[in-house]
Motif scaffolding. Structure first.
Motif, short mmCIF file in Angstrom:
data_model
loop_
_atom_site.label_atom_id
_atom_site.label_comp_id
_atom_site.label_asym_id
_atom_site.label_seq_id
_atom_site.Cartn_x
_atom_site.Cartn_y
_atom_site.Cartn_z
N UNK A 106 -4.95 6.98 -0.38
CA UNK A 106 -3.93 6.05 -0.88
C UNK A 106 -3.20 5.36 0.27
N UNK A 107 -3.06 6.06 1.39
CA UNK A 107 -2.46 5.40 2.56
C UNK A 107 -3.43 4.43 3.21
N UNK A 108 -4.69 4.84 3.36
CA UNK A 108 -5.67 3.94 3.98
C UNK A 108 -5.85 2.68 3.14
N UNK A 109 -5.94 2.84 1.84
CA UNK A 109 -6.12 1.68 0.98
C UNK A 109 -4.78 0.99 0.67
N UNK A 110 -3.69 1.62 1.09
CA UNK A 110 -2.38 0.98 0.92
C UNK A 110 -2.06 -0.02 2.02
#
Length: 332
Positions: free
Chosen positions: A226-230
Motif C-alpha cells: 500500500x505504501x509502494x503503490x501509494x
C-alpha cells in the motif's frame, strides 16, 4: 541472456522511464517538477522508506520461520539488494536468485533460503488476490475502464487458483520428490530431489506459522504494497490531481504485472503508457507525465540506487556479519 546485455537493458529501461513521460507531457513535464512543494516530496520519500522497512521486517519474519535470525540492518540490506534484482532484470527474474544467494550467505540452507523466497512470493500473491477485487469494488462507481475491472477479477481468480493448486498438490509433490530421491541414490538427481523435498517442506512450514507470525506477515505485506503503490497517488496529489487511491492501486496492480512482459526491467515504458490509458478518465497524458517522473524516481531510480549500494556492501563483506542462525543449519 548473456550478462553483457543486462546493463544495456537496464540502461534502456531507465531511459524509457524518462523518455515516455517526456513524450506524453513534453518539456512542460520537467518544468512542472519545479512547482512541487518540498513537503510533498518529503512525504513521498518518507512513504518510500516506510515501505522499504516493512518489506525488510517481512523478510526477517520469514527468515525467522526457517531458523535464521537477521539483525535489522542486515535484513534491510538483503531486502534492498533483492529488490535491486527484481527491478534490474526483465520479469524480475534476478530477484529470486539474489534472494536465495543472499540468504545462503546469511547462514540459511539452500532449501530454507528457497522456501523464504517462495513464501515471500506466495504471500504477495495472496495480498493481490484480495486487494485487487477490493480495489475494483471500491472503484466501481468511478469511470474505470471495464477492461481494467475484468482484469482485476481475472487476475485475482488466477492467483487464488494457483494458491489453491499449490496447497492441494503440496503432499503429492513431497511424496514424489522423496520417491525420486530414493530411486536415484548417490546421484545429482537424488540431491536435487532431496533439495526440492526439503524446500517444499520448509515452505509449507513457513505458511503454517503460528498466529502471531501470520498476522505480522499480513500486516507487513499490506504496509509494503500500500505504501509502494501509494507513491503514485501522492505524486498525483502533489500536482493537484485528485484520483481515488483505490483506482491508482488497481491501475498499478494490473498494469505493472502486465508490463513485465515488455522485456525491459520493471516494465519500463509499457507501464507508463499503460497507466496513461488506465487513468485516462481522470487525467490527460500531459497531466500524468510529471507525476510519472516523480513516481518512477521514488519507486525505481531511488530503489535501484539504494539496492545497488546494499548489494555492493554485501558482496564486499562476503557474508552478513551479525546474522545468526536460530538453529544449527541442516544440510546444504
Amino acid at each position: 541472456m548473456r550478462s553483457v546485455h543486462r546493463p544495456l537493458l537496464l540502461a534502456l529501461a531507465l531511459l524509457a522511464t524518462l523518455a515516455v513521460p517526456l513524450l506524453l507531457g513534453g518539456r512542460a513535464a520537467l518544468g512542472a517538477l519545479r512547482d512541487v512543494p518540498a513537503s510533498a516530496l518529503a512525504t513521498i520519500l518518507g512513504v518510500t522508506l516506510f515501505g522499504w522497512l516493512a518489506r525488510a521486517a517481512k523478510l526477517a519474519v520469514l527468515a525467522h520461520g526457517v531458523g535464521l535470525r537477521l539483525r535489522a540492518l542486515q535484513s534491510l540490506l538483503v531486502s534492498l539488494a533483492t529488490d535491486f534484482g527484481f527491478l534490474a532484470t526483465p520479469g524480475g527474474l534476478g530477484g529470486y536468485a539474489a534472494n536465495v544467494l543472499l540468504l545462503r550467505r546469511a547462514g540459511a540452507t539452500t532449501s530454507a533460503a528457497t522456501a523464504v523466497a517462495a513464501a515471500d512470493q506466495i504471500v504477495d500473491a495472496l495480498f493481490f488476490a484480495i486487494a485487487l477485487p477490493l480495489a475494483a469494488c471500491a472503484a466501481l462507481r468511478s469511470a474505470l475502464p471495464e477492461l481494467m475491472l475484468r482484469a482485476a477479477f481475472a487476475g485475482s481468480g488466477v492467483l487464488c487458483a494457483g494458491a489453491l493448486l499449490a496447497f492441494v498438490l503440496r503432499r503429492p509433490l513431497l511424496r514424489a520428490a522423496a520417491r525420486r530421491a530414493e530411486s536415484h541414490r548417490d546421484s545429482r538427481f537424488a540431491r536435487a530431489y532431496t533439495l526440492l523435498a526439503q524446500a517444499l517442506h520448509d515452505t509449507a512450514r513457513l505458511l503454517r506459522g503460528d498466529a502471531r507470525a501470520t498476522l505480522a506477515l499480513a500486516v507487513l505485506t499490506t504496509m509494503q504494497w500500500t505504501t509502494r503503490y501509494g507513491v503514485l497517488w501522492l505524486a498525483l496529489g502533489a500536482f493537484g490531481h485528485a484520483v481515488p487511491y483505490a483506482v491508482t492501486l488497481l491501475a498499478q496492480g494490473v498494469v505493472m504485472h502486465v508490463a513485465q512482459w515488455t522485456g525491459l526491467p520493471s516494465g519500463a515504458g509499457g507501464a507508463e503508457f499503460g497507466l496513461a490509458a488506465a487513468l485516462a478518465p481522470w487525467l490527460t497524458p500531459a497531466q500524468l507525465a510529471p507525476a510519472a517522473l516523480v513516481w518512477r524516481g521514488a519507486t525505481l531510480h531511488l530503489a535501484l540506487l539504494a539496492g545497488g549500494f546494499a548489494l555492493l556492501h554485501l558482496v564486499r563483506a562476503n557474508d552478513l556479519p551479525g546474522a545468526r542462525p536460530a538453529v544449527a543449519p541442516e544440510g546444504a
